[in-house]
Enzyme design. Structure first.
Site, PDB file in Angstrom:
ATOM      1  N   ASP A  32       7.140   4.116  -4.198  1.00  0.00           N
ATOM      2  CA  ASP A  32       6.572   5.439  -4.493  1.00  0.00           C
ATOM      3  C   ASP A  32       6.378   6.265  -3.221  1.00  0.00           C
ATOM      4  OD1 ASP A  32       4.378   4.310  -3.280  1.00  0.00           O
ATOM      5  OD2 ASP A  32       2.987   4.654  -4.945  1.00  0.00           O
ATOM      6  N   LEU A  33       6.780   5.697  -2.088  1.00  0.00           N
ATOM      7  CA  LEU A  33       6.708   6.361  -0.774  1.00  0.00           C
ATOM      8  C   LEU A  33       5.269   6.760  -0.420  1.00  0.00           C
ATOM      9  CD1 LEU A  33       9.976   8.537  -0.881  1.00  0.00           C
ATOM     10  CD2 LEU A  33       9.684   6.155  -0.147  1.00  0.00           C
ATOM     11  N   ASP A  49       6.207   4.506  -9.132  1.00  0.00           N
ATOM     12  CA  ASP A  49       5.041   3.625  -9.010  1.00  0.00           C
ATOM     13  C   ASP A  49       5.375   2.309  -9.724  1.00  0.00           C
ATOM     14  OD1 ASP A  49       2.578   2.360  -9.286  1.00  0.00           O
ATOM     15  OD2 ASP A  49       1.518   4.163  -9.923  1.00  0.00           O
ATOM     16  N   SER A 114       0.059 -13.627   0.251  1.00  0.00           N
ATOM     17  CA  SER A 114      -0.544 -13.546   1.587  1.00  0.00           C
ATOM     18  C   SER A 114      -1.371 -14.784   1.884  1.00  0.00           C
ATOM     19  CB  SER A 114      -1.451 -12.317   1.642  1.00  0.00           C
ATOM     20  OG  SER A 114      -2.355 -12.417   2.717  1.00  0.00           O
ATOM     21  N   TYR A 138      -8.229  -7.849  -2.309  1.00  0.00           N
ATOM     22  CA  TYR A 138      -6.795  -7.961  -1.991  1.00  0.00           C
ATOM     23  C   TYR A 138      -6.312  -9.387  -2.218  1.00  0.00           C
ATOM     24  CZ  TYR A 138      -2.645  -8.396   1.018  1.00  0.00           C
ATOM     25  OH  TYR A 138      -1.394  -8.681   1.506  1.00  0.00           O
ATOM     26  N   VAL A 181      -2.986  -5.356  14.067  1.00  0.00           N
ATOM     27  CA  VAL A 181      -3.507  -5.415  15.430  1.00  0.00           C
ATOM     28  C   VAL A 181      -2.380  -5.382  16.464  1.00  0.00           C
ATOM     29  CG1 VAL A 181      -3.661  -7.954  15.404  1.00  0.00           C
ATOM     30  CG2 VAL A 181      -5.111  -6.657  16.964  1.00  0.00           C
ATOM     31  N   VAL A 182      -1.224  -5.939  16.140  1.00  0.00           N
ATOM     32  CA  VAL A 182      -0.087  -5.891  17.081  1.00  0.00           C
ATOM     33  C   VAL A 182       0.309  -4.441  17.315  1.00  0.00           C
ATOM     34  CG1 VAL A 182       2.347  -6.493  17.405  1.00  0.00           C
ATOM     35  CG2 VAL A 182       0.754  -8.189  16.457  1.00  0.00           C
ATOM     36  N   GLY A 265     -16.727  -9.832   7.449  1.00  0.00           N
ATOM     37  CA  GLY A 265     -15.697 -10.236   6.495  1.00  0.00           C
ATOM     38  C   GLY A 265     -14.413 -10.723   7.134  1.00  0.00           C
TER      39      GLY A 265
END
Ligand SMILES: NC(=O)c1ccc[n+]([C@@H]2O[C@H](COP(=O)([O-])OP(=O)(O)OC[C@H]3O[C@@H](n4cnc5c(N)ncnc54)[C@H](O)[C@@H]3O)[C@@H](O)[C@H]2O)c1
Length: 304
Positions: A32-33, A49, A114, A138, A181-182, A265
């Site tokens: 959906d860019l 979407d 993940s 998530y 973070v990278v 967290g």
């Protein structure tokens, strides 16, 4: 074969499109860019979407054999702030993608999960059969996606491989994702701005290079790894402080971060065991962290 890639304009998805085309596959992208901007003019892209029911109709007409599902709300912090939006994209969206695979008569879905699903594990590196302990909306949404994939296999015979990704870094990454973070260190150090390390810098993560990650997806689009969760990481822990030293070296910048209070967290340590992925997919990470960071910094430098 025809492979559908959701999240095709994103960081990992766009590298996966490049790899699948190089392997001789035909690719249709869905995105959906909303955050991705890596669009190849020579690849069919449905600007849609993933939660849109029209996806199943279009997939039924186009009939992809395999779907690599990477489109997602990718920020742990954003999921805490707005769990409804996270669930809409990651839970409803994944259910809708699986329905599209079924409607298309597709053979398999390769699902991007993940390492956040493991939460605070008993031991490191975490094996792929460890107990799931999601500690954010998530992570909960990724567990849900895995369970939906299992359900579609049992109910409709649509095969799946779940690839549990460690912290993925490399060219085209943005600051928002799990290895953001990278990107944050790289941009700040190249611009000569101050960098911050949260806590005492001993928090660890498992950094895996994006081209290694898409190699795992490219292997999983065939029959290998069916019905399994497989870890795509290095098994190695790198502290935030060590990462800063490595990025500073690659950028030719001083290694002098400021220290800020720890963030509520944040998980203290993570690394995932890729051992079983070698047996299942013949996959192992190949790019060392210094080499991968050198390529990432070179890319960031070039686009300045
Ligand atoms: N980058 C990491 O370190 C990492 C780690 C673990 C898992 N993952 C997972 O890998 C996948 C890809 O992550 P990434 O880092 O490439 O993120 P990304 O944000 O670069 O890519 C996600 C893509 O999905 C698209 N998208 C978002 N919501 C959508 C929606 N509702 N419909 C259609 N498209 C939508 C975005 O526009 C973007 O192009 C995600 O599922 C993410 O959860 C990433």
């Amino acid at each position: 074969m025809l492979v559908m890639v959701t999240g095709a304009a994103g960081f990992i998805g766009s590298h996966l499109v490049d790899r699948l085309l190089a392997d001789g596959h035909e690719v249709v992208g869905v995105d959906d860019l909303s955050s991705g901007a890596n669009v190849r003019p020579d690849v069919e892209l449905w600007e849609l979407d993933v939660a849109d029911p029209a996806l199943a109709e279009r997939a039924a007409a186009r009939r992809p054999e395999v779907v690599c599902h990477l489109a997602a709300q990718v920020s742990v912090r954003a999921s805490v702030a707005d769990p409804g939006h996270d669930a809409r994209t990651n839970v409803l969206g994944t259910a809708n993608v699986l329905e599209a695979v079924r409607a298309a008569g597709g053979r398999k879905v390769v699902f991007a999960s993940s390492c956040a699903v493991y939460g605070v594990p008993d031991a490191l590196p975490v094996p792929p059969d460890a107990e799931l302990r999601p500690a954010s909306p998530y992570a909960a949404s990724k567990v849900s996606g895995e369970v939906y994939a299992q359900t579609y296999r049992a109910l409709h015979g649509v095969d799946f491989t779940t690839l549990t990704l460690a912290n993925v870094y490399g060219p085209r990454q943005t600051p928002e994702g799990e290895a953001g973070v990278v990107s944050i260190f790289t941009d700040a150090l190249l611009d000569g701005r101050a960098t911050q390390v949260y806590g005492d810098g001993t928090q660890t993560r498992d950094y895996v290079y994006v081209l290694d990650v898409v190699d795992a997806f490219a292997r999983a689009v065939d029959e290998r790894g069916g019905g399994r969760r497989l870890n795509v990481g290095t098994g190695l822990q790198t502290t935030d402080r060590e990462l800063h030293t490595l990025v500073a070296a690659a950028a030719g910048a001083p290694d002098e971060p400021e220290f800020a209070p720890p963030r509520l967290g944040d998980l203290p340590a993570m690394a995932i065991d890729p051992g079983p992925t070698l047996g299942a997919l013949g996959w192992a990470p190949r790019v060392s962290l210094p080499d991968g960071l050198a390529a990432t910094v070179a890319w960031a430098r070039e686009r300045r």
